[in-house]
Write a protein that holds these residues in place. Structure first.
Motif, PDB file in Angstrom:
ATOM      1  N   GLN A  32      14.217  16.861 -42.657  1.00  0.00           N
ATOM      2  CA  GLN A  32      13.451  17.722 -43.551  1.00  0.00           C
ATOM      3  C   GLN A  32      13.990  19.134 -43.367  1.00  0.00           C
ATOM      4  O   GLN A  32      14.007  19.658 -42.258  1.00  0.00           O
ATOM      5  N   VAL A  33      14.438  19.746 -44.452  1.00  0.00           N
ATOM      6  CA  VAL A  33      14.948  21.106 -44.413  1.00  0.00           C
ATOM      7  C   VAL A  33      13.901  22.014 -45.054  1.00  0.00           C
ATOM      8  O   VAL A  33      13.543  21.833 -46.214  1.00  0.00           O
ATOM      9  N   ASP A  34      13.399  22.958 -44.272  1.00  0.00           N
ATOM     10  CA  ASP A  34      12.425  23.923 -44.782  1.00  0.00           C
ATOM     11  C   ASP A  34      13.136  25.256 -44.998  1.00  0.00           C
ATOM     12  O   ASP A  34      13.718  25.818 -44.065  1.00  0.00           O
ATOM     13  N   GLU A  35      13.091  25.735 -46.234  1.00  0.00           N
ATOM     14  CA  GLU A  35      13.666  27.040 -46.572  1.00  0.00           C
ATOM     15  C   GLU A  35      12.527  27.991 -46.896  1.00  0.00           C
ATOM     16  O   GLU A  35      11.508  27.578 -47.480  1.00  0.00           O
ATOM     17  N   TYR A  36      12.695  29.235 -46.546  1.00  0.00           N
ATOM     18  CA  TYR A  36      11.622  30.206 -46.691  1.00  0.00           C
ATOM     19  C   TYR A  36      11.981  31.235 -47.761  1.00  0.00           C
ATOM     20  O   TYR A  36      13.108  31.735 -47.800  1.00  0.00           O
ATOM     21  N   PRO A  37      11.029  31.565 -48.644  1.00  0.00           N
ATOM     22  CA  PRO A  37      11.312  32.535 -49.706  1.00  0.00           C
ATOM     23  C   PRO A  37      11.608  33.921 -49.128  1.00  0.00           C
ATOM     24  O   PRO A  37      11.064  34.309 -48.096  1.00  0.00           O
ATOM     25  N   ALA A  38      12.500  34.632 -49.810  1.00  0.00           N
ATOM     26  CA  ALA A  38      12.881  36.003 -49.431  1.00  0.00           C
ATOM     27  C   ALA A  38      13.396  36.062 -47.995  1.00  0.00           C
ATOM     28  O   ALA A  38      13.146  37.021 -47.273  1.00  0.00           O
ATOM     29  N   ASP A  46      14.009  16.795 -37.565  1.00  0.00           N
ATOM     30  CA  ASP A  46      14.524  15.432 -37.557  1.00  0.00           C
ATOM     31  C   ASP A  46      13.340  14.477 -37.651  1.00  0.00           C
ATOM     32  O   ASP A  46      12.502  14.425 -36.755  1.00  0.00           O
ATOM     33  N   LEU A  47      13.253  13.726 -38.753  1.00  0.00           N
ATOM     34  CA  LEU A  47      12.140  12.806 -38.978  1.00  0.00           C
ATOM     35  C   LEU A  47      12.418  11.401 -38.448  1.00  0.00           C
ATOM     36  O   LEU A  47      11.634  10.488 -38.646  1.00  0.00           O
ATOM     37  N   GLY A  48      13.578  11.210 -37.829  1.00  0.00           N
ATOM     38  CA  GLY A  48      13.891   9.907 -37.252  1.00  0.00           C
ATOM     39  C   GLY A  48      14.753   9.051 -38.164  1.00  0.00           C
ATOM     40  O   GLY A  48      15.216   9.483 -39.213  1.00  0.00           O
ATOM     41  N   ARG A  49      14.930   7.837 -37.747  1.00  0.00           N
ATOM     42  CA  ARG A  49      15.794   6.905 -38.449  1.00  0.00           C
ATOM     43  C   ARG A  49      15.063   6.272 -39.625  1.00  0.00           C
ATOM     44  O   ARG A  49      13.916   5.856 -39.504  1.00  0.00           O
ATOM     45  N   LYS A  50      15.731   6.199 -40.763  1.00  0.00           N
ATOM     46  CA  LYS A  50      15.189   5.525 -41.941  1.00  0.00           C
ATOM     47  C   LYS A  50      15.666   4.082 -41.952  1.00  0.00           C
ATOM     48  O   LYS A  50      16.543   3.695 -41.177  1.00  0.00           O
TER      49      LYS A  50
END
Length: 121
Positions: A32-38, A46-50
């Motif tokens: 999961q990639v979280d990007e922040y505004p400005a 890391d959410l683990g193995r799919k």
């Protein structure tokens, strides 16, 4: 059963033969990639193995029995539970068929095409 073209390799699911032209296996890590505004910052979780999946372009061809072979593969794909999947460049695995679809085109020399996603059991 003779392959249409020279690049197809024998494969099978639940013992029903088909030819594979291509298969792909995405690497099963979930991020999961979280990007922040400005901001020029981000964070990665890391959410683990799919689940391991295989996407296969499969073909059924036989001048005498193409429709019977197509029906046999459709029955194998529609059956409940996992079955043995054998692909040309992979180790045999138990897998489930998810969202298979088949097609036929008159200009394709009478063979059936299947696009199948398998999920490793």
């Amino acid at each position: 059963m003779a392959p249409p073209g020279g690049l197809l390799r024998p494969a099978s699911f639940r013992g029903v033969p088909f030819y594979a032209r291509r298969d792909s296996r995405p690497f099963p890590r979930s991020l999961q990639v979280d990007e922040y505004p400005a901001s020029d910052r981000w964070s990665i979780v890391d959410l683990g193995r799919k689940a391991v999946t295989y996407r296969v372009d499969a073909y059924v061809a036989d001048e005498a029995n193409v429709e019977a072979r197509m029906r046999a593969l459709e029955a194998a794909l529609e059956a409940s539970g996992a079955g043995l999947l054998i692909l040309p460049q992979r180790r045999p695995v138990m897998a489930w068929a998810r969202a298979p679809e088949s097609s036929w085109e008159a200009d394709k020399l009478g063979y059936f095409t299947f696009r199948i996603e398998f999920v490793e059991d």
